[in-house]
Design a protein around this motif. Structure first.
Motif, PDB file in Angstrom:
ATOM      1  N   PHE A   1       0.515  -1.669   0.073  1.00 33.08           N
ATOM      2  CA  PHE A   1      -0.307   0.032  -0.184  1.00 33.08           C
ATOM      3  C   PHE A   1       0.682   0.812   0.013  1.00 33.08           C
ATOM      4  CE2 PHE A   1      -2.504  -3.527   2.348  1.00 33.08           C
ATOM      5  CZ  PHE A   1      -3.430  -3.278   1.609  1.00 33.08           C
ATOM      6  N   LYS A   2       0.160   2.276  -0.911  1.00 33.95           N
ATOM      7  CA  LYS A   2       0.909   3.297  -0.211  1.00 33.95           C
ATOM      8  C   LYS A   2       0.041   4.568   0.151  1.00 33.95           C
ATOM      9  CE  LYS A   2       3.302   5.148  -3.623  1.00 33.95           C
ATOM     10  NZ  LYS A   2       3.817   5.400  -5.508  1.00 33.95           N
ATOM     11  N   PHE A   3       0.282   4.861   1.136  1.00 40.07           N
ATOM     12  CA  PHE A   3      -1.514   6.104   1.761  1.00 40.07           C
ATOM     13  C   PHE A   3      -0.951   7.207   1.393  1.00 40.07           C
ATOM     14  CE2 PHE A   3      -1.534   1.985   4.278  1.00 40.07           C
ATOM     15  CZ  PHE A   3      -2.733   1.564   4.201  1.00 40.07           C
ATOM     16  N   PHE A   4      -1.781   8.250   1.408  1.00 39.87           N
ATOM     17  CA  PHE A   4      -2.132   9.554   1.270  1.00 39.87           C
ATOM     18  C   PHE A   4      -2.714   9.952   2.562  1.00 39.87           C
ATOM     19  CE2 PHE A   4      -0.602   8.677  -2.794  1.00 39.87           C
ATOM     20  CZ  PHE A   4       0.023  10.011  -3.306  1.00 39.87           C
ATOM     21  N   PHE A   5      -2.402  10.673   3.664  1.00 36.19           N
ATOM     22  CA  PHE A   5      -2.881  11.219   4.727  1.00 36.19           C
ATOM     23  C   PHE A   5      -2.964  12.541   3.970  1.00 36.19           C
ATOM     24  CE2 PHE A   5      -0.112   8.487   7.538  1.00 36.19           C
ATOM     25  CZ  PHE A   5      -1.416   7.347   7.950  1.00 36.19           C
ATOM     26  N   THR A   6      -4.318  13.288   4.973  1.00 41.05           N
ATOM     27  CA  THR A   6      -5.152  14.038   4.029  1.00 41.05           C
ATOM     28  C   THR A   6      -5.053  15.221   5.737  1.00 41.05           C
ATOM     29  OG1 THR A   6      -5.630  13.649   1.854  1.00 41.05           O
ATOM     30  CG2 THR A   6      -6.692  15.935   3.050  1.00 41.05           C
ATOM     31  N   VAL A   7      -4.505  15.858   5.703  1.00 40.37           N
ATOM     32  CA  VAL A   7      -4.915  16.760   7.428  1.00 40.37           C
ATOM     33  C   VAL A   7      -5.376  18.491   6.856  1.00 40.37           C
ATOM     34  CG1 VAL A   7      -3.229  15.270   8.895  1.00 40.37           C
ATOM     35  CG2 VAL A   7      -2.745  16.810   8.408  1.00 40.37           C
ATOM     36  N   HIS A   8      -5.754  18.589   8.262  1.00 38.28           N
ATOM     37  CA  HIS A   8      -6.456  20.497   8.512  1.00 38.28           C
ATOM     38  C   HIS A   8      -4.840  20.713   9.018  1.00 38.28           C
ATOM     39  CE1 HIS A   8     -10.416  19.457   6.467  1.00 38.28           C
ATOM     40  NE2 HIS A   8     -10.945  19.834   7.826  1.00 38.28           N
ATOM     41  N   LYS A   9      -4.326  22.061   8.348  1.00 40.21           N
ATOM     42  CA  LYS A   9      -3.501  22.614   9.872  1.00 40.21           C
ATOM     43  C   LYS A   9      -4.561  23.639   9.994  1.00 40.21           C
ATOM     44  CE  LYS A   9       0.590  25.091   9.204  1.00 40.21           C
ATOM     45  NZ  LYS A   9       2.034  25.520   8.098  1.00 40.21           N
ATOM     46  N   THR A  10      -4.462  23.678  11.324  1.00 35.39           N
ATOM     47  CA  THR A  10      -5.174  24.580  11.813  1.00 35.39           C
ATOM     48  C   THR A  10      -4.044  25.562  12.769  1.00 35.39           C
ATOM     49  OG1 THR A  10      -6.000  23.625  14.116  1.00 35.39           O
ATOM     50  CG2 THR A  10      -7.566  23.465  12.075  1.00 35.39           C
ATOM     51  N   ASP A  11      -4.514  27.047  13.366  1.00 39.85           N
ATOM     52  CA  ASP A  11      -4.321  27.283  15.119  1.00 39.85           C
ATOM     53  C   ASP A  11      -4.144  27.195  15.819  1.00 39.85           C
ATOM     54  OD1 ASP A  11      -2.999  29.058  12.332  1.00 39.85           O
ATOM     55  OD2 ASP A  11      -5.100  31.019  13.049  1.00 39.85           O
ATOM     56  N   GLU A  12      -5.239  26.270  16.329  1.00 43.40           N
ATOM     57  CA  GLU A  12      -5.244  25.850  17.191  1.00 43.40           C
ATOM     58  C   GLU A  12      -4.451  24.431  17.819  1.00 43.40           C
ATOM     59  OE1 GLU A  12      -7.857  26.274  14.568  1.00 43.40           O
ATOM     60  OE2 GLU A  12      -8.370  28.565  16.130  1.00 43.40           O
ATOM     61  N   GLU A  13      -4.743  22.995  16.491  1.00 46.05           N
ATOM     62  CA  GLU A  13      -3.522  22.378  16.891  1.00 46.05           C
ATOM     63  C   GLU A  13      -2.574  22.197  15.494  1.00 46.05           C
ATOM     64  OE1 GLU A  13      -3.977  17.684  18.670  1.00 46.05           O
ATOM     65  OE2 GLU A  13      -6.127  18.915  17.358  1.00 46.05           O
ATOM     66  N   ASP A  14      -1.921  22.420  16.107  1.00 44.01           N
ATOM     67  CA  ASP A  14      -0.543  21.827  14.672  1.00 44.01           C
ATOM     68  C   ASP A  14      -0.715  20.351  14.869  1.00 44.01           C
ATOM     69  OD1 ASP A  14       0.211  21.476  12.469  1.00 44.01           O
ATOM     70  OD2 ASP A  14       2.610  22.988  13.296  1.00 44.01           O
ATOM     71  N   VAL A  15      -1.522  19.419  13.919  1.00 45.40           N
ATOM     72  CA  VAL A  15      -1.021  17.795  14.127  1.00 45.40           C
ATOM     73  C   VAL A  15      -0.020  17.472  13.411  1.00 45.40           C
ATOM     74  CG1 VAL A  15      -4.097  17.803  13.680  1.00 45.40           C
ATOM     75  CG2 VAL A  15      -2.590  18.225  11.828  1.00 45.40           C
ATOM     76  N   LEU A  16      -0.159  18.604  12.291  1.00 41.13           N
ATOM     77  CA  LEU A  16       1.609  18.318  11.995  1.00 41.13           C
ATOM     78  C   LEU A  16       2.668  17.433  12.881  1.00 41.13           C
ATOM     79  CD1 LEU A  16       1.999  21.331   8.642  1.00 41.13           C
ATOM     80  CD2 LEU A  16       0.815  18.844   8.831  1.00 41.13           C
ATOM     81  N   ALA A  17       2.878  18.144  14.436  1.00 40.04           N
ATOM     82  CA  ALA A  17       3.508  17.909  15.121  1.00 40.04           C
ATOM     83  C   ALA A  17       3.114  16.814  15.926  1.00 40.04           C
ATOM     84  CB  ALA A  17       3.566  19.161  15.991  1.00 40.04           C
ATOM     85  N   LYS A  18       2.825  16.015  15.427  1.00 36.67           N
ATOM     86  CA  LYS A  18       2.229  14.837  15.646  1.00 36.67           C
ATOM     87  C   LYS A  18       3.240  13.814  15.541  1.00 36.67           C
ATOM     88  CE  LYS A  18      -3.128  14.489  16.593  1.00 36.67           C
ATOM     89  NZ  LYS A  18      -3.690  13.936  16.467  1.00 36.67           N
ATOM     90  N   ASP A  19       3.729  12.961  16.294  1.00 31.88           N
ATOM     91  CA  ASP A  19       4.926  12.025  16.039  1.00 31.88           C
ATOM     92  C   ASP A  19       5.093  11.147  14.628  1.00 31.88           C
ATOM     93  OD1 ASP A  19       7.435  10.432  16.382  1.00 31.88           O
ATOM     94  OD2 ASP A  19       6.285   9.034  16.624  1.00 31.88           O
ATOM     95  N   TYR A  20       3.802  10.880  14.488  1.00 29.97           N
ATOM     96  CA  TYR A  20       2.966   9.759  13.138  1.00 29.97           C
ATOM     97  C   TYR A  20       3.799  10.832  11.962  1.00 29.97           C
ATOM     98  CZ  TYR A  20      -0.985  10.439  14.939  1.00 29.97           C
ATOM     99  OH  TYR A  20      -2.741  11.134  14.632  1.00 29.97           O
ATOM    100  N   PHE A  21       3.306  11.450  12.154  1.00 32.91           N
ATOM    101  CA  PHE A  21       2.677  13.009  10.738  1.00 32.91           C
ATOM    102  C   PHE A  21       4.785  13.472  10.558  1.00 32.91           C
ATOM    103  CE2 PHE A  21      -1.364  13.508  11.338  1.00 32.91           C
ATOM    104  CZ  PHE A  21      -1.905  12.403  10.247  1.00 32.91           C
ATOM    105  N   GLN A  22       6.090  13.218  11.495  1.00 32.13           N
ATOM    106  CA  GLN A  22       6.434  14.651  11.432  1.00 32.13           C
ATOM    107  C   GLN A  22       7.922  13.260  11.618  1.00 32.13           C
ATOM    108  OE1 GLN A  22       7.570  15.919  15.589  1.00 32.13           O
ATOM    109  NE2 GLN A  22       7.833  18.058  14.709  1.00 32.13           N
TER     110      GLN A  22
END
Length: 270
Positions: A149-170
């Motif tokens: 498999f090849k996965f494309f994760f699509t996430v919202h980048k918001t001012d309240e919570e930077d989901v990009l900082a989560k370990d599995y995305f970083q």
């Protein structure tokens, strides 16, 4: 009574229309990067941007453009349970009802047995990835390690919570693609192309540079917010055209109507 022409104009800007794709600089760039990522030997790709920038729209377009050319799957809504996710994934891969699985290991064993080892990885587009439980994201990462498999994760980048900082995305993402808000020039292109696409050529003259800059200021260049503002603008014009036509001039657009739409949509506080 026949409907005002503004009734038809407002419906052009109903959010979520996937069939009149407007090619803009930022969306075109993001689209090309997504297409290139599909052809690369990558396992996990992150596609992100602020809510309302058109991420889901582009995912749907990617899926529609490639579903007859590649093994590609699109999950527009999130899953919160591992078993539900792997059963849905199995059904989409093989176009048949999924058997019962105890968990990820049994699922992967079944997949390995059924798929041709020489076949390229199946592309899976996952919208709203920030809503998936951490445990399920980890299992998806393990699926990617299988090279099936090849996965494309699509996430919202918001001012309240930077989901990009989560370990599995970083630390585990192989490539990141961002789509940004529109400039006032792109907003002009967007509105003009929408009108042209729907053969409303005579209404192109309504807007001028001052209007486009004001729309940019009110919406911050957010595509979803632009659609909401334009829908409300034409709804206001529809009302006046129906009940007080002398206040509406089809040759020019008064700035006050954009401001009224902004107030109605909560973009301006009075």
């Amino acid at each position: 009574m026949s409907k005002s022409e503004y009734y038809h104009l407002k419906n052009i800007f109903l959010d979520g229309g996937l069939f009149d794709y407007i090619n803009l600089d930022k969306s075109s760039t993001a689209y090309e990067k997504l297409v290139q990522a599909i052809d690369k030997p990558l396992k996990l790709i992150l596609f992100y941007g602020k809510p309302g920038t058109g991420k889901t729209f582009l995912l749907q377009k990617i899926y529609n453009d490639f579903k007859n050319k590649k093994r590609i799957i699109f999950f527009p809504r999130p899953y919160f349970n591992e078993i539900e996710f792997i059963k849905a994934l199995y059904s989409k891969i093989f176009d048949e009802e999924s058997p019962e699985f105890n968990g990820y290991d049994q699922f992967l064993k079944k997949i390995v047995a059924k798929l041709d080892p020489k076949e390229e990885a199946i592309t899976v587009l996952i919208d709203e990835s920030q809503l998936y439980p951490d445990e399920l994201i980890e299992k998806i990462r393990l699926m990617a390690d299988s090279r099936r498999f090849k996965f494309f994760f699509t996430v919202h980048k918001t001012d309240e919570e930077d989901v990009l900082a989560k370990d599995y995305f970083q630390t585990r993402i192989w490539e990141s693609i961002e789509i940004k808000n529109l400039s006032h020039k792109e907003i002009q292109t967007y509105i003009e192309k929408k009108l042209i696409f729907h053969s409303k050529f005579e209404y192109l003259r309504l807007f001028n540079t001052r209007h486009f800059k004001l729309i940019t200021k009110l919406t911050d260049g957010n595509l979803r917010t632009i659609n909401k503002l334009l829908f409300k603008l034409f709804e206001i014009l529809e009302y006046y055209d129906t009940y007080s036509p002398s206040k509406v001039n089809s040759e020019t657009l008064k700035t006050k109507y954009i401001l009224m739409a902004g107030i109605a949509q909560g973009m301006i506080h009075v």
